[in-house]
Design an enzyme around this catalytic site. Structure first.
Site, PDB file in Angstrom:
ATOM      1  N   TYR A 136      30.296  55.461  24.570  1.00 30.54           N
ATOM      2  CA  TYR A 136      31.560  56.211  24.556  1.00 30.54           C
ATOM      3  C   TYR A 136      32.280  56.049  23.216  1.00 30.54           C
ATOM      4  O   TYR A 136      32.963  56.959  22.774  1.00 30.54           O
ATOM      5  CB  TYR A 136      32.494  55.720  25.672  1.00 30.54           C
ATOM      6  CG  TYR A 136      32.283  56.380  27.010  1.00 30.54           C
ATOM      7  CD1 TYR A 136      31.042  56.372  27.631  1.00 30.54           C
ATOM      8  CD2 TYR A 136      33.338  57.008  27.677  1.00 30.54           C
ATOM      9  CE1 TYR A 136      30.855  56.962  28.867  1.00 30.54           C
ATOM     10  CE2 TYR A 136      33.160  57.602  28.912  1.00 30.54           C
ATOM     11  CZ  TYR A 136      31.922  57.577  29.503  1.00 30.54           C
ATOM     12  OH  TYR A 136      31.747  58.161  30.736  1.00 30.54           O
ATOM     13  N   LYS A 186      19.051  48.624  30.978  1.00 28.85           N
ATOM     14  CA  LYS A 186      17.812  49.393  30.788  1.00 28.85           C
ATOM     15  C   LYS A 186      17.026  48.668  29.698  1.00 28.85           C
ATOM     16  O   LYS A 186      16.736  49.210  28.636  1.00 28.85           O
ATOM     17  CB  LYS A 186      18.179  50.841  30.388  1.00 28.85           C
ATOM     18  CG  LYS A 186      17.002  51.799  30.304  1.00 28.85           C
ATOM     19  CD  LYS A 186      16.402  52.152  31.660  1.00 28.85           C
ATOM     20  CE  LYS A 186      15.200  53.063  31.477  1.00 28.85           C
ATOM     21  NZ  LYS A 186      14.465  53.271  32.750  1.00 28.85           N
ATOM     22  N   ASP A 218      17.864  52.749  36.637  1.00 27.40           N
ATOM     23  CA  ASP A 218      17.281  53.756  37.538  1.00 27.40           C
ATOM     24  C   ASP A 218      17.027  53.151  38.921  1.00 27.40           C
ATOM     25  O   ASP A 218      17.307  53.755  39.962  1.00 27.40           O
ATOM     26  CB  ASP A 218      16.012  54.386  36.933  1.00 27.40           C
ATOM     27  CG  ASP A 218      15.031  53.367  36.374  1.00 27.40           C
ATOM     28  OD1 ASP A 218      15.361  52.163  36.305  1.00 27.40           O
ATOM     29  OD2 ASP A 218      13.906  53.777  35.999  1.00 27.40           O
ATOM     30  N   ASP A 242      29.936  54.403  34.518  1.00 32.47           N
ATOM     31  CA  ASP A 242      30.533  55.697  34.864  1.00 32.47           C
ATOM     32  C   ASP A 242      29.712  56.352  35.964  1.00 32.47           C
ATOM     33  O   ASP A 242      30.240  56.822  36.978  1.00 32.47           O
ATOM     34  CB  ASP A 242      30.571  56.590  33.613  1.00 32.47           C
ATOM     35  CG  ASP A 242      31.120  57.970  33.913  1.00 32.47           C
ATOM     36  OD1 ASP A 242      32.143  58.048  34.629  1.00 32.47           O
ATOM     37  OD2 ASP A 242      30.532  58.965  33.447  1.00 32.47           O
ATOM     38  N   ASP A 246      30.533  56.444  40.430  1.00 31.99           N
ATOM     39  CA  ASP A 246      30.674  57.641  41.273  1.00 31.99           C
ATOM     40  C   ASP A 246      29.691  57.579  42.445  1.00 31.99           C
ATOM     41  O   ASP A 246      30.025  57.935  43.574  1.00 31.99           O
ATOM     42  CB  ASP A 246      30.398  58.923  40.469  1.00 31.99           C
ATOM     43  CG  ASP A 246      31.666  59.522  39.865  1.00 31.99           C
ATOM     44  OD1 ASP A 246      32.639  58.774  39.673  1.00 31.99           O
ATOM     45  OD2 ASP A 246      31.675  60.742  39.578  1.00 31.99           O
TER      46      ASP A 246
HETATM   47  C1  IPM Z   1      35.888  57.987  34.742  1.00 32.07           C
HETATM   48  C2  IPM Z   1      35.867  59.406  34.247  1.00 32.07           C
HETATM   49  C3  IPM Z   1      36.057  59.391  32.742  1.00 32.07           C
HETATM   50  C4  IPM Z   1      34.896  58.628  32.136  1.00 32.07           C
HETATM   51  C5  IPM Z   1      36.206  60.788  32.122  1.00 32.07           C
HETATM   52  C6  IPM Z   1      37.324  61.573  32.760  1.00 32.07           C
HETATM   53  C7  IPM Z   1      36.371  60.714  30.631  1.00 32.07           C
HETATM   54  O1  IPM Z   1      34.684  60.032  34.626  1.00 32.07           O
HETATM   55  O2  IPM Z   1      36.905  57.311  34.530  1.00 32.07           O
HETATM   56  O3  IPM Z   1      34.916  57.569  35.350  1.00 32.07           O
HETATM   57  O4  IPM Z   1      33.843  59.191  31.881  1.00 32.07           O
HETATM   58  O5  IPM Z   1      35.075  57.442  31.902  1.00 32.07           O
HETATM   59 MG    MG Z   2      33.447  58.885  35.897  1.00 33.71          MG
END
Ligand code: IPM
Ligand code: MG
Length: 355
Positions: A136, A186, A218, A242, A246
Site C-alpha cells: 500500500y 507467502k 492461499d 485487507d 473481508d
Molecule cells: C479496508 C478498505 C480500505 C483498504 C480501502 C477503502 C482503501 O478496504 O479498510 O479494508 O483497502 O484498506
Molecule cells: Mg478492505
C-alpha cells in the site's frame, strides 16, 4: 476535555456514524464530539479527501470515529483524487500500524452465514492487519510510459522493526485470548514474506505460552472457510490482511456487524490515539435508505472506549447491549432473510434500551 472526531464520510457512513455517536454521547456526555468532512464528502465540499480543517481536528482529538469512504463516481481517478485517499493519509500520517478486526458470530446469527451453522457457531477470532507498510505504501508506486508502453508498479517492502511491532501486538492479544496465533505470509515466493516469517519466529521466543502456526496466504484463505473455529488471532501484512479480513468478516453472514480499531504510536496503552471504523464499506447501493446495520459502528464505539479512552467498563456495556439485542431476535434488513426488520434508527434505539 476529551475530544472525539466524527468523520462520517460517504454512502452509509453518515447514517451509521450518527447512530453510533448518539450511543457514545448517551453513555459519555462528558465527551466533546466534533464532526468534520472526509472522503467524497470532503472532495465535494472542501476540495480534498482530507481537508486541512479535518486534519487539524484529528490532530487535537483523542480518537477518530470514522464512517466509510468511497463512491462509484470516483472510480478510475488517481489515488490522490479519490475518497479512499483520506484513509491513506490518516493511517500513514498518524502511523496507525495496528489494525484489529474482531470477528464474532452472535448467538442466533449462525444461520445467516453462507457456511454451515455448525462451522461458525461461537466463532470468535481477530485479524491483526499491518496497516502502514507493504504494497500500500511502498515506493515506487506509479503509472508510467516506458519505450512507448504503459506500465505500472507498486512496491512491497517491509523493514524488520515494522514486522516486529505488529507481531508483538498480535502475540500480546493472543496471550490475553486463547493463546493461539496464526501468521500468514507467502514465503514460498515473496522476499518480504521470508523476512516476515523470520521476524515473527524471533518474537515468538518471548511468548512461549502462545502457540504459533504459519500459513501461506492461499492456504489460509481456504482454511478460513473450512475450519474457521480453529483460528484465534491471525496476523498478516497489509494487503493479505485487507483480503482475509473481508473473508473472515462475511463468515458472520453480514459485514455490517464487524468493527475495527487502527492504533498507532501516539498515547499509551488504554489511551492510544486510534481510528475506529466499520469494516464494511460505504455501500452506496443502500445509502440514505435508513436500513444500514449500525452494529459495526456501535461496536467500533466500544473499541474506541476500550483502547483510546481507557473505559473498559462502558466498552463492555455497549458490547453486552448489542448482544442482548441480537439475542432478543431483532434484526436489520440484510440479516432478516425477508422477515421483519428494524431500521438503522430503530435498531440503535433497541441498543440504547439495553444499555
Ligand atoms: C479496508 C478498505 C480500505 C483498504 C480501502 C477503502 C482503501 O478496504 O479498510 O479494508 O483497502 O484498506
Ligand atoms: Mg478492505
Amino acid at each position: 476535555m476529551t475530544t472525539v472526531a466524527l468523520l462520517p464520510g460517504d454512502g452509509i457512513g453518515p447514517e451509521v456514524t450518527h447512530a453510533a455517536a448518539s450511543i457514545l454521547q448517551r453513555i459519555r456526555p462528558d465527551l466533546e464530539c466534533v464532526e468534520a468532512l472526509v472522503g467524497g464528502a470532503g472532495l465535494a465540499h472542501a476540495g480534498a479527501a482530507l481537508p486541512p480543517q479535518t486534519r487539524a481536528l484529528c490532530d487535537r482529538s483523542d480518537a477518530i470515529l470514522f464512517g466509510s469512504v468511497g463512491l462509484p463516481e470516483y472510480d478510475g481517478k488517481p489515488l490522490a483524487e479519490r475518497p479512499e485517499y483520506a484513509l491513506f493519509l490518516l493511517r500513514g500520517g498518524y502511523e496507525l500500524y495496528a489494525n484489529l478486526r474482531p470477528v464474532r458470530v452472535f448467538p442466533g446469527l449462525e444461520h445467516a452465514s453462507s457456511l454451515k451453522p455448525e462451522l461458525v457457531r461461537g466463532l470468535d477470532l481477530v485479524v491483526v492487519r499491518e496497516l502502514t507498510g507493504g504494497i500500500y505504501f511502498g515506493k515506487p508506486k506509479e503509472q508510467r510510459v516506458v519505450d512507448g508502453v504503459e506500465e505500472a508498479v507498486d512496491t512491497m517492502i517491509y523493514r524488520a522493526p515494522e514486522v516486529e511491532r505488529i507481531a508483538r501486538v498480535a502475540f500480546d492479544l493472543a496471550r490475553e485470548r486463547r493463546g493461539h496465533l496464526t501468521s500468514v505470509d507467502k514465503q514460498n515466493i515473496l522476499e518480504t514474506s521470508r523476512l516476515w516469517r523470520r521476524v515473527v519466529d524471533r518474537v515468538a521466543a518471548d511468548y512461549p505460552d502462545v502457540t504459533l502456526e504459519h500459513l501461506l496466504v492461499d492456504n489460509a484463505a481456504m482454511q478460513l472457510v473450512r475450519r474457521p473455529g480453529d483460528f484465534d488471532v491471525i496476523v498478516t501484512e497489509n494487503m493479505f490482511g485487507d483480503i482475509l479480513s473481508d473473508e473472515a468478516a462475511i463468515l458472520t453472514g453480514s459485514i455490517g456487524t464487524l468493527p475495527s480499531a487502527s492504533l498507532g504510536t501516539r498515547g499509551e496503552p488504554g489511551r492510544r490515539f486510534g481510528l475506529y471504523e466499520p469494516v464494511g464499506g460505504s455501500a452506496p447501493d443502500i445509502a440514505g435508505k435508513g436500513i444500514a446495520n449500525p452494529t459495526a459502528a456501535i461496536l467500533s464505539v466500544a473499541m474506541l472506549l476500550r483502547h483510546s479512552l481507557d473505559d473498559a467498563e462502558n466498552a463492555a456495556r455497549v458490547e453486552r447491549a448489542v448482544e442482548a439485542v441480537y439475542a432478543s431476535g431483532v434484526r436489520t434488513a440484510e440479516l432478516a432473510g425477508g422477515g421483519p426488520s428494524l431500521s438503522t434508527q430503530a435498531f440503535t434505539d433497541a441498543v440504547k434500551e439495553q444499555l
